[in-house]
Design a protein around this motif. Structure first.
Motif, PDB file in Angstrom:
ATOM      1  N   ASP A   7      26.555  57.343  -8.154  1.00 14.46           N
ATOM      2  CA  ASP A   7      27.812  57.736  -7.495  1.00 14.46           C
ATOM      3  C   ASP A   7      28.645  56.537  -7.046  1.00 14.46           C
ATOM      4  N   GLU A   8      27.987  55.389  -6.851  1.00 14.53           N
ATOM      5  CA  GLU A   8      28.781  54.219  -6.438  1.00 14.53           C
ATOM      6  C   GLU A   8      29.466  53.625  -7.652  1.00 14.53           C
ATOM      7  N   ARG A   9      30.788  53.675  -7.580  1.00 11.81           N
ATOM      8  CA  ARG A   9      31.589  53.316  -8.739  1.00 11.81           C
ATOM      9  C   ARG A   9      31.308  51.899  -9.247  1.00 11.81           C
ATOM     10  N   ASN A  10      31.226  50.940  -8.340  1.00  6.10           N
ATOM     11  CA  ASN A  10      31.007  49.550  -8.751  1.00  6.10           C
ATOM     12  C   ASN A  10      29.709  49.383  -9.534  1.00  6.10           C
ATOM     13  N   ILE A  11      28.667  50.008  -9.000  1.00  3.21           N
ATOM     14  CA  ILE A  11      27.360  49.877  -9.665  1.00  3.21           C
ATOM     15  C   ILE A  11      27.395  50.600 -11.014  1.00  3.21           C
ATOM     16  N   ARG A  12      27.999  51.795 -10.996  1.00  3.26           N
ATOM     17  CA  ARG A  12      28.068  52.572 -12.235  1.00  3.26           C
ATOM     18  C   ARG A  12      28.791  51.779 -13.332  1.00  3.26           C
ATOM     19  N   GLU A  13      29.915  51.211 -12.959  1.00  3.03           N
ATOM     20  CA  GLU A  13      30.692  50.460 -13.946  1.00  3.03           C
ATOM     21  C   GLU A  13      29.963  49.214 -14.419  1.00  3.03           C
ATOM     22  N   LEU A  14      29.247  48.610 -13.504  1.00  4.59           N
ATOM     23  CA  LEU A  14      28.482  47.417 -13.858  1.00  4.59           C
ATOM     24  C   LEU A  14      27.358  47.767 -14.850  1.00  4.59           C
ATOM     25  N   LEU A  15      26.684  48.891 -14.577  1.00  5.03           N
ATOM     26  CA  LEU A  15      25.610  49.338 -15.478  1.00  5.03           C
ATOM     27  C   LEU A  15      26.169  49.605 -16.878  1.00  5.03           C
ATOM     28  N   VAL A  16      27.247  50.367 -16.924  1.00  5.12           N
ATOM     29  CA  VAL A  16      27.843  50.724 -18.218  1.00  5.12           C
ATOM     30  C   VAL A  16      28.329  49.465 -18.940  1.00  5.12           C
ATOM     31  N   LEU A  48      19.514  56.726 -16.780  1.00  2.06           N
ATOM     32  CA  LEU A  48      19.329  55.922 -15.567  1.00  2.06           C
ATOM     33  C   LEU A  48      19.756  56.808 -14.421  1.00  2.06           C
ATOM     34  N   LEU A  49      18.872  56.978 -13.458  1.00  2.38           N
ATOM     35  CA  LEU A  49      19.126  57.983 -12.430  1.00  2.38           C
ATOM     36  C   LEU A  49      19.011  57.401 -11.032  1.00  2.38           C
ATOM     37  N   ASP A  50      20.118  57.387 -10.345  1.00  2.00           N
ATOM     38  CA  ASP A  50      20.165  56.961  -8.950  1.00  2.00           C
ATOM     39  C   ASP A  50      19.483  58.036  -8.093  1.00  2.00           C
ATOM     40  N   ILE A  51      18.986  57.661  -6.927  1.00  3.65           N
ATOM     41  CA  ILE A  51      18.325  58.670  -6.093  1.00  3.65           C
ATOM     42  C   ILE A  51      19.278  59.299  -5.086  1.00  3.65           C
ATOM     43  N   MET A 106      20.849  41.610 -13.811  1.00  2.00           N
ATOM     44  CA  MET A 106      21.214  42.306 -15.036  1.00  2.00           C
ATOM     45  C   MET A 106      20.281  41.977 -16.198  1.00  2.00           C
ATOM     46  N   MET A 107      19.750  40.776 -16.221  1.00  2.00           N
ATOM     47  CA  MET A 107      18.804  40.428 -17.286  1.00  2.00           C
ATOM     48  C   MET A 107      17.544  41.273 -17.160  1.00  2.00           C
ATOM     49  N   GLU A 108      17.078  41.400 -15.910  1.00  3.67           N
ATOM     50  CA  GLU A 108      15.883  42.203 -15.667  1.00  3.67           C
ATOM     51  C   GLU A 108      16.150  43.658 -16.049  1.00  3.67           C
ATOM     52  N   PHE A 109      17.319  44.126 -15.644  1.00  3.13           N
ATOM     53  CA  PHE A 109      17.704  45.502 -15.924  1.00  3.13           C
ATOM     54  C   PHE A 109      17.658  45.790 -17.432  1.00  3.13           C
ATOM     55  N   ILE A 110      18.291  44.910 -18.211  1.00  2.00           N
ATOM     56  CA  ILE A 110      18.329  45.113 -19.658  1.00  2.00           C
ATOM     57  C   ILE A 110      16.927  45.051 -20.265  1.00  2.00           C
ATOM     58  N   SER A 111      16.104  44.145 -19.772  1.00  2.00           N
ATOM     59  CA  SER A 111      14.769  44.054 -20.381  1.00  2.00           C
ATOM     60  C   SER A 111      13.929  45.284 -20.031  1.00  2.00           C
ATOM     61  N   ARG A 112      14.175  45.880 -18.845  1.00  2.00           N
ATOM     62  CA  ARG A 112      13.478  47.134 -18.506  1.00  2.00           C
ATOM     63  C   ARG A 112      13.921  48.270 -19.426  1.00  2.00           C
ATOM     64  N   VAL A 113      15.226  48.328 -19.653  1.00  2.00           N
ATOM     65  CA  VAL A 113      15.777  49.366 -20.533  1.00  2.00           C
ATOM     66  C   VAL A 113      15.173  49.236 -21.931  1.00  2.00           C
TER      67      VAL A 113
END
Ligand code: CA
Length: 224
Positions: A7-16, A48-51, A106-113
């Motif tokens: 729901d947080e726009r900044n995080i959502r946009e960053l993820l995408v 990817l699911l926020d809580i 973000m590097m960690e995030f991508i490697s998890r994905v």
């Protein structure tokens, strides 16, 4: 396609943004309602699911996903804001595939994905259809009966594959004709019977798995 429910726009946009610039296609969604609507249109490879979300929270959404036949095999990475949430998610039976605690690099995030998608990959690639002694390897176009290789023509293979994919369901001659020979095939339904007959012969003992439903068509029996 990867869905990012946040729901947080900044995080959502960053993820995408991070996902698309790495070569994935990704779509940002604000809440569970949007997610379930999208799921009726397209099933993603990963969610990817926020809580903490407005409306249904991530725990509830995860449980719902795991009850949906169409969506329960889609891997889910939970995105948690604090370690207390992380512990709660870990304790769930629902079974997320991984957890990321915010803030994350973000590097960690991508490697998890990538790791989650890699773990899931063999299941989608290994598309063997099995019925008793009969095995159809879709990717290699190979059929074995009790380990013995069965040589089939292309049409026979497609016919067998389609019956196997619809195990237990009666398929009419017209359905089979349209599916295997195409809409503009100018043949008769007898063509189907002829191919079924040779298919049964070639399959040997496993030939009896193909049942004739009198007056209707054929069915791959769902009992072995
Ligand atoms: Ca949130």
């Amino acid at each position: 396609m990867i869905y990012c429910v946040e729901d947080e726009r900044n995080i959502r946009e960053l993820l995408v943004y991070t996902l698309t610039s790495t070569g994935f296609s990704a779509k940002g969604l604000e809440n569970g309602e949007q997610l379930f609507r999208e799921l009726t249109r397209e099933l993603p490879e990963l969610i990817l699911l926020d809580i903490m979300l407005p409306g249904e929270d991530g725990y509830t959404i995860l449980e719902k996903l795991k009850q949906m036949p169409s969506a329960r095999d889609i891997p889910v990475i939970m995105v948690t804001a604090k370690s207390a949430e992380f512990d709660k998610v870990k304790g769930l039976d629902g079974g997320a595939d991984d957890y990321i605690t915010k803030p994350f690099g973000m590097m960690e995030f991508i490697s998890r994905v990538k790791a989650v998608l890699r773990r899931r990959a063999p299941q989608t690639e290994d598309r063997d259809l099995v019925q008793g002694s009969l095995r159809v390897c879709v990717d290699r176009h190979e059929v074995t009966e009790n380990g013995r290789k069965v040589e089939l023509t292309l049409k026979e293979f497609e016919l067998l594959r389609y019956l196997m994919e619809n195990k237990g369901i009666v398929l009419t001659r017209d359905q089979l004709l349209t599916r295997i020979w195409g809409y503009d095939f100018d043949g008769e339904t007898r063509t189907v019977d002829v191919h079924i007959r040779t298919l049964r012969q070639k399959l040997g003992d496993a030939g009896s798995f193909i049942e004739t439903v009198r007056g209707v068509g054929y069915r791959m029996g769902d009992e072995e």
